[in-house]
Motif scaffolding. Structure first.
Motif, mmCIF file in Angstrom:
data_model
loop_
_atom_site.group_PDB
_atom_site.id
_atom_site.type_symbol
_atom_site.label_atom_id
_atom_site.label_comp_id
_atom_site.label_asym_id
_atom_site.label_seq_id
_atom_site.Cartn_x
_atom_site.Cartn_y
_atom_site.Cartn_z
ATOM 1 N N LEU A 90 -0.512 1.628 -12.859
ATOM 2 C CA LEU A 90 -0.559 1.038 -11.526
ATOM 3 C C LEU A 90 -1.248 2.003 -10.564
ATOM 4 C CD1 LEU A 90 0.255 -1.175 -9.509
ATOM 5 C CD2 LEU A 90 2.462 -0.002 -9.257
ATOM 6 N N ASN A 91 -2.285 1.523 -9.917
ATOM 7 C CA ASN A 91 -3.057 2.300 -8.961
ATOM 8 C C ASN A 91 -3.041 1.587 -7.610
ATOM 9 O OD1 ASN A 91 -4.707 4.291 -10.924
ATOM 10 N ND2 ASN A 91 -4.658 2.245 -11.846
ATOM 11 N N GLU A 92 -3.218 2.350 -6.532
ATOM 12 C CA GLU A 92 -3.319 1.718 -5.214
ATOM 13 C C GLU A 92 -4.361 2.412 -4.362
ATOM 14 O OE1 GLU A 92 -0.824 0.219 -1.280
ATOM 15 O OE2 GLU A 92 0.281 1.069 -2.971
ATOM 16 N N PRO A 110 9.218 0.422 -9.486
ATOM 17 C CA PRO A 110 7.796 0.689 -9.732
ATOM 18 C C PRO A 110 7.084 1.209 -8.492
ATOM 19 C CG PRO A 110 8.186 -1.677 -9.557
ATOM 20 C CD PRO A 110 9.539 -1.024 -9.540
ATOM 21 N N VAL A 111 6.316 2.254 -8.708
ATOM 22 C CA VAL A 111 5.450 2.847 -7.681
ATOM 23 C C VAL A 111 4.147 3.235 -8.381
ATOM 24 C CG1 VAL A 111 7.288 3.716 -6.171
ATOM 25 C CG2 VAL A 111 6.524 5.107 -8.099
ATOM 26 N N THR A 112 3.171 3.654 -7.606
ATOM 27 C CA THR A 112 1.882 3.981 -8.208
ATOM 28 C C THR A 112 2.032 5.036 -9.304
ATOM 29 O OG1 THR A 112 -0.387 4.722 -7.763
ATOM 30 C CG2 THR A 112 1.346 5.685 -6.416
ATOM 31 N N ASP A 113 1.342 4.820 -10.416
ATOM 32 C CA ASP A 113 1.386 5.754 -11.538
ATOM 33 C C ASP A 113 0.412 6.909 -11.365
ATOM 34 O OD1 ASP A 113 3.285 4.496 -13.349
ATOM 35 O OD2 ASP A 113 1.788 2.922 -13.620
ATOM 36 N N ASN A 114 -0.631 6.705 -10.585
ATOM 37 C CA ASN A 114 -1.736 7.654 -10.515
ATOM 38 C C ASN A 114 -2.041 8.023 -9.066
ATOM 39 O OD1 ASN A 114 -2.270 7.434 -13.442
ATOM 40 N ND2 ASN A 114 -2.850 5.331 -12.927
ATOM 41 N N ASP A 115 -3.042 8.866 -8.883
ATOM 42 C CA ASP A 115 -3.380 9.344 -7.546
ATOM 43 C C ASP A 115 -3.659 8.183 -6.602
ATOM 44 O OD1 ASP A 115 -3.141 11.894 -8.484
ATOM 45 O OD2 ASP A 115 -5.287 12.352 -8.456
ATOM 46 N N PHE A 116 -3.066 8.248 -5.442
ATOM 47 C CA PHE A 116 -3.213 7.241 -4.385
ATOM 48 C C PHE A 116 -4.461 7.542 -3.579
ATOM 49 C CE2 PHE A 116 -2.421 6.038 0.037
ATOM 50 C CZ PHE A 116 -1.888 4.776 -0.052
ATOM 51 N N LEU A 117 -5.210 6.503 -3.218
ATOM 52 C CA LEU A 117 -6.414 6.695 -2.411
ATOM 53 C C LEU A 117 -6.207 6.208 -0.996
ATOM 54 C CD1 LEU A 117 -9.472 7.345 -2.072
ATOM 55 C CD2 LEU A 117 -9.862 4.915 -2.536
ATOM 56 N N ALA A 141 9.466 -4.507 -1.185
ATOM 57 C CA ALA A 141 9.127 -3.262 -1.870
ATOM 58 C C ALA A 141 8.721 -2.227 -0.830
ATOM 59 C CB ALA A 141 7.985 -3.492 -2.860
ATOM 60 N N VAL A 142 8.500 -0.999 -1.276
ATOM 61 C CA VAL A 142 8.022 0.075 -0.404
ATOM 62 C C VAL A 142 6.868 0.781 -1.105
ATOM 63 C CG1 VAL A 142 8.601 2.196 0.853
ATOM 64 C CG2 VAL A 142 10.341 0.438 0.531
ATOM 65 N N ARG A 143 5.805 1.051 -0.360
ATOM 66 C CA ARG A 143 4.728 1.917 -0.869
ATOM 67 C C ARG A 143 5.248 3.357 -0.858
ATOM 68 N NH1 ARG A 143 -0.368 2.591 2.884
ATOM 69 N NH2 ARG A 143 -1.259 0.774 1.805
ATOM 70 N N VAL A 144 5.289 3.966 -2.018
ATOM 71 C CA VAL A 144 5.701 5.364 -2.156
ATOM 72 C C VAL A 144 4.642 6.057 -2.991
ATOM 73 C CG1 VAL A 144 7.509 6.943 -2.912
ATOM 74 C CG2 VAL A 144 8.132 4.654 -2.093
ATOM 75 N N TRP A 145 4.061 7.152 -2.469
ATOM 76 C CA TRP A 145 2.933 7.719 -3.218
ATOM 77 C C TRP A 145 2.905 9.233 -3.320
ATOM 78 C CZ3 TRP A 145 -0.893 10.404 -0.344
ATOM 79 C CH2 TRP A 145 -0.886 10.208 1.048
ATOM 80 N N ILE A 205 -3.959 -2.234 -6.750
ATOM 81 C CA ILE A 205 -3.678 -2.858 -5.456
ATOM 82 C C ILE A 205 -4.730 -2.350 -4.476
ATOM 83 C CG2 ILE A 205 -2.045 -3.036 -3.544
ATOM 84 C CD1 ILE A 205 0.192 -2.477 -5.575
ATOM 85 N N VAL A 206 -5.418 -3.273 -3.816
ATOM 86 C CA VAL A 206 -6.370 -2.909 -2.764
ATOM 87 C C VAL A 206 -5.783 -3.441 -1.460
ATOM 88 C CG1 VAL A 206 -8.747 -3.030 -1.952
ATOM 89 C CG2 VAL A 206 -8.271 -3.095 -4.415
ATOM 90 N N ASN A 207 -5.118 -2.576 -0.720
ATOM 91 C CA ASN A 207 -4.374 -2.985 0.467
ATOM 92 C C ASN A 207 -5.106 -2.567 1.740
ATOM 93 O OD1 ASN A 207 -1.455 -3.996 1.319
ATOM 94 N ND2 ASN A 207 -2.006 -2.307 2.693
ATOM 95 N N CYS A 208 -5.354 -3.525 2.618
ATOM 96 C CA CYS A 208 -6.034 -3.261 3.892
ATOM 97 C C CYS A 208 -5.011 -2.838 4.935
ATOM 98 C CB CYS A 208 -6.778 -4.495 4.368
ATOM 99 S SG CYS A 208 -8.059 -5.103 3.260
ATOM 100 N N ASP A 209 -4.991 -1.565 5.264
ATOM 101 C CA ASP A 209 -4.088 -1.062 6.285
ATOM 102 C C ASP A 209 -4.610 -1.400 7.687
ATOM 103 O OD1 ASP A 209 -2.839 0.014 4.084
ATOM 104 O OD2 ASP A 209 -2.742 2.047 4.873
ATOM 105 N N ASP A 210 -3.720 -1.268 8.678
ATOM 106 C CA ASP A 210 -4.059 -1.365 10.109
ATOM 107 C C ASP A 210 -4.391 -2.773 10.573
ATOM 108 O OD1 ASP A 210 -3.732 1.356 9.902
ATOM 109 O OD2 ASP A 210 -5.832 1.860 10.244
ATOM 110 N N PHE A 211 -4.003 -3.793 9.817
ATOM 111 C CA PHE A 211 -4.206 -5.173 10.261
ATOM 112 C C PHE A 211 -3.423 -5.394 11.551
ATOM 113 C CE2 PHE A 211 -3.368 -9.902 9.351
ATOM 114 C CZ PHE A 211 -4.638 -10.287 9.746
#
Length: 312
Positions: free
Chosen positions: A234-236, A202-209, A184-188, A30-36
């Motif tokens: 799943l990565n984000e 489901p939430v990210t499986d690996n390190d969140f960037l 859903a909720v982003r949980v990292w 998932i490539v999510n653009c924050d602060d829109f």
């Protein structure tokens, strides 16, 4: 920008990517653009990053000054998935914003001057030390309803500058609201990820960037290498694109982070590496489906908040 942390890997016999129906070796991102919605140059860059680049979704900051324009952009582009970037702080003195709820009703969210706290370590600590959950709920609901009142349907909830809400009860509140609204909720962070996985969510499986954690120098090469090294599951990435124009530079100390994000996300290199590495870029709609299916279970385990007076 979100608080930066490096969580440990999830130890589970089944990855979240498998809960979404993908094989164990699939590499999802998932490539999510924050602060829109923060200001116009961010709005323009986010739309371009999704429509022309590799970004897959965005998160709308409803209280910020550019949010009305951002919502108009979304209304004309129903194909762009977006979440609500739940916002309790303000780091932009040049373009300040406040809560959507009348200040006298959410006084525990305000600093001694009667404004939202700055997301400095001191500011976050002060906010989290005094914020009442019922007042947080009022503000969160108002932000969700503002998007709904504009005819928009979000996919998920995430937090601006407060990793997983900053407190366990705030994260639990967001999870209950998500169940109520079918999101859903982003949980990292690791504790939250473990709690969600135990509920089959489901939430990210690996390190969140968080892209604010990357150095500016050599960022494009770093991004490309991170794609090549992307693990299965799943990565984000939470990215923060902006055009970085003169207006941005006048109000935003982080404009160079945002400009370099924008440059990579819209570059031919980014697309080429994704194709070479056979990475599937997804958005929160897939995750939302699973969260929505299991919403009743979430509501039964956690406190179910009441609605804002005057809202259905």
């Amino acid at each position: 920008m979100d608080e930066v942390s490096v969580p440990a890997a999830v130890v589970s016999s089944e990855q979240s990517s498998e809960l979404l129906g993908y094989p164990p070796d699939a590499r999802l991102l998932i490539v999510n653009c924050d602060d829109f919605g923060m200001y116009p140059a961010i709005n323009a860059a986010v739309v371009e990053s999704v429509e022309e680049g590799i970004a897959s979704s965005c998160s709308l900051m409803v209280p910020s000054p550019g949010a009305p324009q951002a919502m108009k952009l979304l209304s004309r582009r129903p194909q762009i998935p977006f979440g609500i970037h739940l916002t309790l702080v303000c780091e932009m003195p040049g373009i300040p914003w406040g809560p959507l709820i009348a200040k006298e009703r959410v006084s525990s969210l305000l600093d001694p001057a009667g404004e939202l706290f700055s997301p400095t370590p001191v500011g976050r600590a002060a906010l989290l030390g005094q914020a009442r959950l019922d007042e947080i709920e009022l503000e969160f609901r108002a932000q969700i309803h503002a998007a709904a009142d504009a005819g928009l349907t979000p996919t998920h909830l995430d937090f601006h500058c407060l990793a997983d809400g900053g407190r366990d009860d705030i994260l639990d509140l967001a999870v209950v609201l998500a169940a109520e609204y079918g999101l859903a909720v982003r949980v990292w962070l690791e504790p939250g990820r473990q709690a969600m996985r135990q509920r089959g969510l489901p939430v990210t499986d690996n390190d969140f960037l968080d892209s604010f954690s990357l150095d500016i120098e050599g960022k494009a090469a770093r991004y490309a290498q991170m794609l090549r090294d992307l693990p299965a599951g799943l990565n984000e990435w939470a990215v923060h694109p902006s055009l970085g124009d003169k207006a941005s530079q006048a109000v935003d100390d982080g404009w160079t982070v945002r400009r370099t994000d924008y440059e990579f996300l819209t570059s031919p290199q980014a697309r080429e590496v994704l194709q070479q590495e056979d990475i599937s870029v997804i958005d929160y709609r897939t995750i939302q489906q699973v969260w929505s299916q299991r919403g009743a279970s979430v509501r039964s385990r956690l406190r179910v908040p009441g609605p804002i007076p005057g809202h259905a």
